[in-house]
Design a protein around this motif. Structure first.
Motif, PDB file in Angstrom:
ATOM      1  N   TYR A 141       0.844  -1.204   0.222  1.00 40.01           N
ATOM      2  CA  TYR A 141      -0.176   0.037  -0.086  1.00 40.01           C
ATOM      3  C   TYR A 141       1.131   1.318   0.161  1.00 40.01           C
ATOM      4  O   TYR A 141       0.614   2.280  -0.905  1.00 40.01           O
ATOM      5  CB  TYR A 141      -1.063   0.087   1.397  1.00 40.01           C
ATOM      6  N   ALA A 142       1.860   1.405   0.859  1.00 35.89           N
ATOM      7  CA  ALA A 142       2.665   2.497   0.872  1.00 35.89           C
ATOM      8  C   ALA A 142       3.521   2.650  -0.250  1.00 35.89           C
ATOM      9  O   ALA A 142       3.617   3.896  -0.949  1.00 35.89           O
ATOM     10  CB  ALA A 142       3.757   2.304   2.012  1.00 35.89           C
ATOM     11  N   GLU A 143       3.781   1.670  -1.048  1.00 35.51           N
ATOM     12  CA  GLU A 143       4.638   1.931  -2.227  1.00 35.51           C
ATOM     13  C   GLU A 143       3.803   2.492  -3.333  1.00 35.51           C
ATOM     14  O   GLU A 143       4.306   2.870  -4.330  1.00 35.51           O
ATOM     15  CB  GLU A 143       5.541   0.598  -2.767  1.00 35.51           C
ATOM     16  N   ARG A 144       2.708   2.260  -3.308  1.00 30.42           N
ATOM     17  CA  ARG A 144       1.645   2.756  -4.267  1.00 30.42           C
ATOM     18  C   ARG A 144       1.547   4.256  -4.288  1.00 30.42           C
ATOM     19  O   ARG A 144       1.048   4.935  -5.046  1.00 30.42           O
ATOM     20  CB  ARG A 144       0.254   2.143  -4.507  1.00 30.42           C
ATOM     21  N   GLN A 145       1.930   4.849  -3.138  1.00 34.97           N
ATOM     22  CA  GLN A 145       2.066   6.325  -2.807  1.00 34.97           C
ATOM     23  C   GLN A 145       3.227   7.063  -3.707  1.00 34.97           C
ATOM     24  O   GLN A 145       3.299   8.152  -3.638  1.00 34.97           O
ATOM     25  CB  GLN A 145       2.144   6.709  -1.596  1.00 34.97           C
TER      26      GLN A 145
END
Length: 327
Positions: free
Chosen positions: A105-109
């Motif tokens: 999820y964090a890397e999608r930011q």
């Protein structure tokens, strides 16, 4: 230092896990989970430091911190709740999803910067450590056999098989230039990472299988009775060897192509490896000595080694060059 303390706690808690599973009832995972939480809290502290120094990526880093902190609260709650088997494993499932889902999820930011060769080196060193533990386990099992029987044909074959399969797996794993490929296929990094979970498990399982062999050869002094018989003993080594080679081929498919279904070269290597492993089990089922089957199974990764020394390196160079040209 704090993370090392967590690792020590986690390792000390592993026997309690297995004993409680064997006895049934409540799972005694308190020490293991406490060690894991200590490790993660140290990692969270590092991410907080990074967030303080990197305003551009602060929101991404805080996402990691909040998600992982929530997961640690869940693990602590799990220690307090006296859940019995198998319900405790069901309660763990969402925590595993949270731990692994936070980076996704964090890397999608926008993603955090990472060095592909460093990442490849880290995974490679973990593979070497796991293989080294297999060597240490083989020596320990062999030492017990030597104390009981001295040098015999079986002990010599166990030594040769354990060393042969360990170094063959090392050779097979490092045949791929993981750093170069990750540099080009950064999007493949998450799946590449996930593949290493079962890969390390397969390496460890081979060491466990070699211990089973030692127990079968001398159950009186080992203190364990092998109830699965000679064929099952060979399978305890052959099966994880096959899984390991399959996962290395899986890493090849992930890093070099969307699907390896049309790669006839690696398909041939897979068939050859499976044939050797099947032969190892088959000859023991037909009455051959169990150590002969173990020796044959330990040579299965050599199929990939021979294939790459014959033409695989040229095949790989062509694939890498094509991938880099399309970058």
């Amino acid at each position: 230092m704090v993370q090392m303390m967590g690792v020590s706690l986690l390792a000390l808690g592993i026997p309690d896990i297995f004993h409680s599973i064997e006895e049934g009832g409540v799972l005694h995972n308190e020490i293991l989970v406490a060690g894991y939480v200590v490790m993660r809290v140290a990692l969270i502290a590092q991410f907080l430091r990074a967030a303080h120094r990197d305003p551009e990526r602060r929101s991404i880093l805080r996402t990691y911190v909040m998600g992982w902190s929530l997961a640690q609260v869940g693990w602590v709650v799990l220690i307090v709740l006296p859940l019995e088997l198998p319900w405790v494993f069901l309660a763990m499932a969402p925590l595993y999803v949270l731990e692994l889902g936070v980076p996704w999820y964090a890397e999608r930011q926008g993603g955090l910067p990472w060095h592909p060769h460093h990442i490849a080196e880290r995974y490679g060193l973990l593979a070497i450590i796991a293989l080294g533990e297999g060597v240490a386990g083989t020596i320990a099992a062999l030492g017990a056999l030597l104390d009981a029987q001295g040098w015999t044909t079986d002990t010599v074959l166990l030594l040769i098989s354990g060393m042969a399969v360990t170094f063959a797996m090392w050779w097979v794993y490092f045949v791929l230039p993981h750093g170069e490929l990750l540099d080009v296929r950064r999007g493949a990094a998450p799946l590449f990472t996930v593949l290493h979970y079962p890969l390390y498990m397969a390496i460890a399982a081979i060491g466990a299988g070699l211990h089973v062999v030692a127990y079968l050869l001398d159950p009186e002094h080992a203190g364990f009775e092998v109830k699965i018989g000679p064929v099952g003993t060979v399978v305890s080594v052959a099966f994880p060897v096959g899984i390991f080679v399959a996962l290395v081929f899986g890493a090849y498919a992930v890093l070099l192509r969307s699907s390896g279904a049309h790669d006839l070269f690696h398909a041939g290597l897979a068939v050859g490896t499976l044939t050797v492993l099947t032969a190892a089990t088959g000859i023991v089922a037909l009455g051959a000595p169990v150590m002969l089957g173990i020796l044959v199974a330990s040579l299965a990764p050599a199929v990939t080694i021979a294939g790459y020394e014959w033409r695989g390196h040229r095949h790989l160079q062509g694939e890498v060059a094509q991938l880099q040209s399309s970058r």
